[in-house]
Design a protein around this motif. Structure first.
Motif, PDB file in Angstrom:
ATOM      1  N   ASN A 151       5.998  -4.054 -18.121  1.00 46.36           N
ATOM      2  CA  ASN A 151       6.197  -5.092 -19.334  1.00 46.36           C
ATOM      3  C   ASN A 151       4.991  -6.217 -19.372  1.00 46.36           C
ATOM      4  OD1 ASN A 151       8.456  -3.496 -19.919  1.00 46.36           O
ATOM      5  ND2 ASN A 151       9.842  -4.925 -19.020  1.00 46.36           N
ATOM      6  N   GLU A 154       2.237  -5.385 -20.872  1.00 49.67           N
ATOM      7  CA  GLU A 154       2.289  -4.730 -22.338  1.00 49.67           C
ATOM      8  C   GLU A 154       1.867  -3.473 -22.882  1.00 49.67           C
ATOM      9  OE1 GLU A 154       0.832  -8.294 -24.325  1.00 49.67           O
ATOM     10  OE2 GLU A 154       2.600  -9.194 -24.315  1.00 49.67           O
ATOM     11  N   THR A 156       1.409   0.088 -24.288  1.00 49.95           N
ATOM     12  CA  THR A 156       1.980   0.543 -25.472  1.00 49.95           C
ATOM     13  C   THR A 156       1.937   2.118 -25.434  1.00 49.95           C
ATOM     14  OG1 THR A 156      -0.426   0.645 -26.360  1.00 49.95           O
ATOM     15  CG2 THR A 156       0.991  -1.208 -26.787  1.00 49.95           C
ATOM     16  N   ARG A 180       6.314   6.322 -20.661  1.00 46.68           N
ATOM     17  CA  ARG A 180       5.961   5.610 -21.675  1.00 46.68           C
ATOM     18  C   ARG A 180       4.836   6.095 -22.571  1.00 46.68           C
ATOM     19  NH1 ARG A 180       6.984  -1.022 -20.672  1.00 46.68           N
ATOM     20  NH2 ARG A 180       8.834  -0.662 -19.386  1.00 46.68           N
ATOM     21  N   LYS A 248      -7.453  -5.616 -18.715  1.00 50.76           N
ATOM     22  CA  LYS A 248      -6.485  -6.446 -17.742  1.00 50.76           C
ATOM     23  C   LYS A 248      -6.382  -5.767 -16.479  1.00 50.76           C
ATOM     24  CE  LYS A 248      -3.477  -6.574 -21.732  1.00 50.76           C
ATOM     25  NZ  LYS A 248      -2.216  -5.871 -22.297  1.00 50.76           N
ATOM     26  N   THR A 276       2.354 -10.451 -11.086  1.00 48.11           N
ATOM     27  CA  THR A 276       3.725 -10.182 -11.217  1.00 48.11           C
ATOM     28  C   THR A 276       4.489 -10.450 -10.139  1.00 48.11           C
ATOM     29  OG1 THR A 276       3.613  -7.996 -10.371  1.00 48.11           O
ATOM     30  CG2 THR A 276       2.928  -8.315 -12.606  1.00 48.11           C
ATOM     31  N   GLU A 283      15.251  -6.364 -16.827  1.00 45.25           N
ATOM     32  CA  GLU A 283      14.493  -5.328 -16.270  1.00 45.25           C
ATOM     33  C   GLU A 283      14.945  -4.311 -15.187  1.00 45.25           C
ATOM     34  OE1 GLU A 283      10.144  -7.359 -17.328  1.00 45.25           O
ATOM     35  OE2 GLU A 283      10.943  -7.869 -15.386  1.00 45.25           O
TER      36      GLU A 283
END
Ligand SMILES: [Zn+2]
Ligand SMILES: [Zn+2]
Length: 342
Positions: A151, A154, A156, A180, A248, A276, A283
């Motif tokens: 998460n 992010e 996708t 995902r 990232k 994190t 979550e």
């Protein structure tokens, strides 16, 4: 009741303890996972742990007393949300209870669930499906760590992803990302045995130190997202080296010491490093909802199901470099049969 109790560095005893009392609801524990944090406690390297602690925060069991406020009935199968936040600090006031300034954990700051019974605060009880195996149900907590990391990144599904570190968190994260829709995932590690496990789960792997990004005949290119799940200085360097320009780097492992970071690389390639820590309640619930769809992969992470009285021996093996990804402690005679045993 029997419980696995920490008595000091490298010393676990299975003891007969009185039933836990105090507030909270009694849970008849079926099984409890062994986590990296438990191994750190065992090694005497966790600053907050005191002797006489009942270990374990990754447990599943049967609720013996109902919780009318939340509609949970006696007999429900439950897991424990192990984070305890103060509710008052700046982080808590800003919706970041999971990074509370005085965050406490069940099984570290208070008695855990590597025991025949555990007492759990009503707000920490979360129902899980009856038909999942114990081996899968105990993995909600590490799975929540991975859901949180995905998460924060992010994700996708369109990204090319590298995961540095093919330990339990690295491999679980790979499972989450595949679910995902991420098509390109490469796991790297220094351990060939761990890479072999990742390969049997269908993942692309590369030995740490090699060029992760290039397939045969391909020009090397960086990854959109690199997850650092190894917790060692060379892994941080590798994570930065493998991120593409504008990519990232997500820090999933918790470093106990400051590590050098190549700030020039950060500037020149406009990299972003994201921190994190654990997971939010939402979550944790997301992880529970995810369990059924990835249960077959998660079940394959568990290499051993041990009795409580093997804990001392197996913890020592794991800290000595045994390559198991997940070992689960049986807290009830027949934990694989949901609701069964006594
Ligand atoms: Zn854990
Ligand atoms: Zn707080």
């Amino acid at each position: 009741m029997r419980a696995v109790v920490y008595h000091g560095p490298n010393q676990l005893l299975v003891e007969d303890r009185p039933l836990p009392d105090g507030p909270g609801r009694l849970v008849d524990v079926e099984a409890c996972g062994i986590c990296g944090t438990d191994l750190m406690i065992f090694a005497g390297r966790h600053p907050r742990t005191r002797p006489q602690l009942v270990l374990g925060h990754e447990f599943v069991g049967t609720l013996l007393e109902g919780v009318p406020e939340s509609g949970l009935e006696a007999g429900s199968r439950v897991v424990c949300y192990p984070l305890v936040s103060c509710g008052e600090c700046d982080a808590c006031q800003n919706g970041l209870e999971h990074v509370c300034e005085i965050l406490h954990l069940v099984g570290i700051d208070s008695p855990g669930g590597m025991a025949r019974f555990a007492r759990v605060a009503p707000e920490a009880l979360y129902p899980v499906p009856q038909d999942l195996s114990s081996a899968v149900a105990v993995q909600v907590e590490p799975l929540a760590v991975c859901v949180h990391a995905a998460n924060i990144a992010e994700i996708t599904g369109d990204e090319r992803v590298a995961i540095i570190g093919a330990g339990p968190i690295g491999v679980t994260l790979a499972i989450v990302l595949r679910q995902r829709g991420v098509k390109r995932i490469v796991l790297s590690d220094i351990s060939l045995q761990r890479l072999e496990i990742a390969r049997t789960l269908g993942f692309e792997t590369a030995k740490a130190g090699s060029d992760l990004s290039a397939r045969p005949g391909e020009r090397p290119q960086g990854f959109d997202v690199v997850f650092e799940c190894a917790g060692a200085a060379p892994a941080v360097t590798a994570a930065i080296a493998h991120a593409r320009t504008g990519g990232k780097i997500v820090m999933v492992s918790i470093h106990k010491m400051p590590q050098p970071v190549d700030l020039q690389a950060l500037s020149f390639r406009e990299l972003r490093i994201l921190g994190t820590r654990v997971y939010s309640r939402a979550e944790f619930r997301q992880a529970i909802d995810l369990l059924p769809s990835i249960q077959h992969d998660l079940a394959r992470l568990v290499s051993r199901f041990i009795d409580m009285n093997q804990a001392q021996e197996v913890f020592a093996e794991l800290n000595d470099g045994a390559t198991d990804l997940k070992v689960v402690v049986k807290c009830r005679p027949n934990p694989e049969a949901p609701g069964g045993g006594g």
